[in-house]
Write an enzyme that holds these catalytic residues in place. Structure first.
Site, PDB file in Angstrom:
ATOM      1  N   SER A  19       0.815  -1.203   0.000  1.00 31.99           N
ATOM      2  CA  SER A  19       0.000   0.000   0.000  1.00 31.99           C
ATOM      3  C   SER A  19       0.860   1.270   0.000  1.00 31.99           C
ATOM      4  CB  SER A  19      -0.963  -0.063   1.179  1.00 31.99           C
ATOM      5  OG  SER A  19      -2.111   0.673   0.879  1.00 31.99           O
ATOM      6  N   HIS A  28      -7.967  -5.440  -0.056  1.00 30.18           N
ATOM      7  CA  HIS A  28      -6.686  -4.762   0.147  1.00 30.18           C
ATOM      8  C   HIS A  28      -5.928  -5.370   1.337  1.00 30.18           C
ATOM      9  CE1 HIS A  28      -4.172  -1.184  -0.244  1.00 30.18           C
ATOM     10  NE2 HIS A  28      -4.243  -1.001   1.064  1.00 30.18           N
TER      11      HIS A  28
HETATM   12  C1  GCU Z   1      -5.205   4.777   2.056  1.00 29.85           C
HETATM   13  C2  GCU Z   1      -4.655   5.580   0.900  1.00 29.85           C
HETATM   14  C3  GCU Z   1      -3.859   4.722  -0.072  1.00 29.85           C
HETATM   15  C4  GCU Z   1      -2.833   3.904   0.676  1.00 29.85           C
HETATM   16  C5  GCU Z   1      -3.503   3.153   1.803  1.00 29.85           C
HETATM   17  C6  GCU Z   1      -2.540   2.387   2.723  1.00 29.85           C
HETATM   18  O1  GCU Z   1      -6.201   3.915   1.603  1.00 29.85           O
HETATM   19  O2  GCU Z   1      -5.736   6.194   0.267  1.00 29.85           O
HETATM   20  O3  GCU Z   1      -3.217   5.518  -1.045  1.00 29.85           O
HETATM   21  O4  GCU Z   1      -2.152   3.063  -0.217  1.00 29.85           O
HETATM   22  O5  GCU Z   1      -4.172   4.052   2.652  1.00 29.85           O
HETATM   23  O6  GCU Z   1      -1.371   2.665   2.775  1.00 29.85           O
HETATM   24  O7  GCU Z   1      -3.036   1.517   3.434  1.00 29.85           O
END
Ligand code: GCU
Length: 374
Positions: free
Chosen positions: A212, A358
């Site tokens: 992420s 995710h």
């Molecule tokens: C949020 C953000 C993302 C990121 C994510 C994370 O969802 O919007 O851009 O990748 O956090 O790091 O868990």
């Protein structure tokens, strides 16, 4: 034109600068420069000395056969020394082993400092939000080194008192215009400076990996530091692996206002809004193309529409010609968007679309282990 080329054209994705074998490194560095100027910012230009002190170790970890080390890294800077920790698990082996360097959201479970209080009195270690398949990694003959992003500087807009950011802050442009992604990526390279001095690790198999926001970090670190022979991005999405133009889910507008403007240089904010985004002199395939000549893995998840798997796939397609310009196989994948459960492992850009949400789970790690060992 095929489906993917049509899609890239429809979204107005800019072409990569022309490249050939002769001008390759020069052009690759231009990409890094464009990304520094417009999105992640420039770090500082001094060279540091890096020392490591093993503060806790065992060579009979996991019931035997594995060495664990908790290492305090000291980095010299013109503004005084800076310390952070790296936690290593490696199989006891006479031969050099592949190494994953993970930029993580927490200290690993069982690390000396986990759940404890660091010297400055701040309880910095959060619970293990992400379970790591540490035992599987060493069982597969690979080492795992973990750094914790907030050990470097907090995930916030504090550029004056928080960790390394207290020394370097950030400028509007030029040197030290970096955001927090730049700080974390820089520290991962300093951790590698130390680990690189040992014969334990196979220098032809050194991976940087993150999930992420730390997948964005992993890509940015890999683009700048070619000692990482393997670069792995897990669900990095917006401002990471995904093409920004025409993307669904998160966009520059939201990441630079609501979510985390501090991850980037301030110039990036100029590209908020569809019209401004269309004028960006790059897109995220520039970032992936900077890994040409090495190996790159993009992991997506089918229900992660915020990150946008199709746009990550598209980016892999668009970066492929740089790998091919070096005579490497690039991204070998069908001329359409991927289906959940598909994986493409033939080229030097590899990809999977894990069914689900995710996360970075064992499904993902299993594939990253195979990728690094191959
Ligand atoms: C949020 C953000 C993302 C990121 C994510 C994370 O969802 O919007 O851009 O990748 O956090 O790091 O868990």
């Amino acid at each position: 034109m095929g489906f993917i080329q049509d899609e890239l054209a429809r979204r107005g994705v800019p072409a990569l600068p022309e490249i050939n074998k002769e001008n390759f490194e020069e052009t690759r560095l231009k990409l890094v420069d464009i990304l520094s100027e417009h999105i992640y910012g420039y770090g500082p230009s001094f060279k540091s000395e890096v020392r490591g002190e093993v503060v806790k170790m065992s060579d009979t970890a996991y019931g035997g056969g594995v060495t664990t080390e908790d290492i305090k890294i000291t980095v010299t800077t013109p503004k005084g020394d800076f310390e952070f920790y790296v936690f290593v698990n490696r199989p006891n082996s006479d031969k050099p082993v592949p190494l994953f360097l993970l930029v993580n959201f927490a200290y690993p479970c069982g690390g000396l400092l986990h759940g404890q209080v660091l010297g400055d009195g701040n309880p910095k270690a959060p619970p293990c939000r992400f379970r790591l398949p540490d035992e599987e990694i060493v069982d597969n003959g690979c080492a795992l080194a973990v750094i914790y992003n907030k050990d470097i500087s907090g995930d916030n807009g504090n550029f004056s008192t928080d960790g390394l950011a207290a020394k370097f802050g950030r400028n509007k442009s030029g040197e030290c215009s970096w955001g927090k992604i730049g700080y974390w990526a820089w520290a991962a390279s300093r951790a590698l400076d130390y680990l690189y001095t040992f014969d334990h690790y196979d220098k032809s198999r050194i991976a940087i990996v993150g999930h992420s926001r730390l997948g964005k970090t992993s890509l940015w670190c890999g683009a700048q530091d070619t000692r990482f022979t393997h670069v792995i991005s897990n669900d990095s999405g917006c401002s990471g692996a995904a093409i920004t133009r025409g993307k669904v889910g998160e966009k520059i507008e939201v990441i630079c206002t609501r979510i985390a403007p501090h991850w980037f240089c301030e110039k990036y904010y100029e590209y908020k809004g569809e019209e401004a985004t269309a004028k960006m002199p790059f897109d995220q395939h520039y970032l992936l193309a900077a890994m040409a000549g090495r190996k790159l893995y993009i992991g997506s998840a089918s229900e992660d529409q915020w990150a946008d798997p199709n746009s990550e796939y598209l980016s892999a397609c668009a970066a492929s010609p740089y790998f091919e310009a070096l005579g490497q196989k690039g991204f070998v994948a069908p001329d359409r968007f991927p289906e959940a459960g598909e994986e493409f492992h033939e080229g030097n850009i590899q990809y999977h679309l894990r069914p689900g949400t995710h996360a970075m789970n064992r499904y993902d790690w299993k594939r990253y282990i195979e990728f690094l060992k191959a």
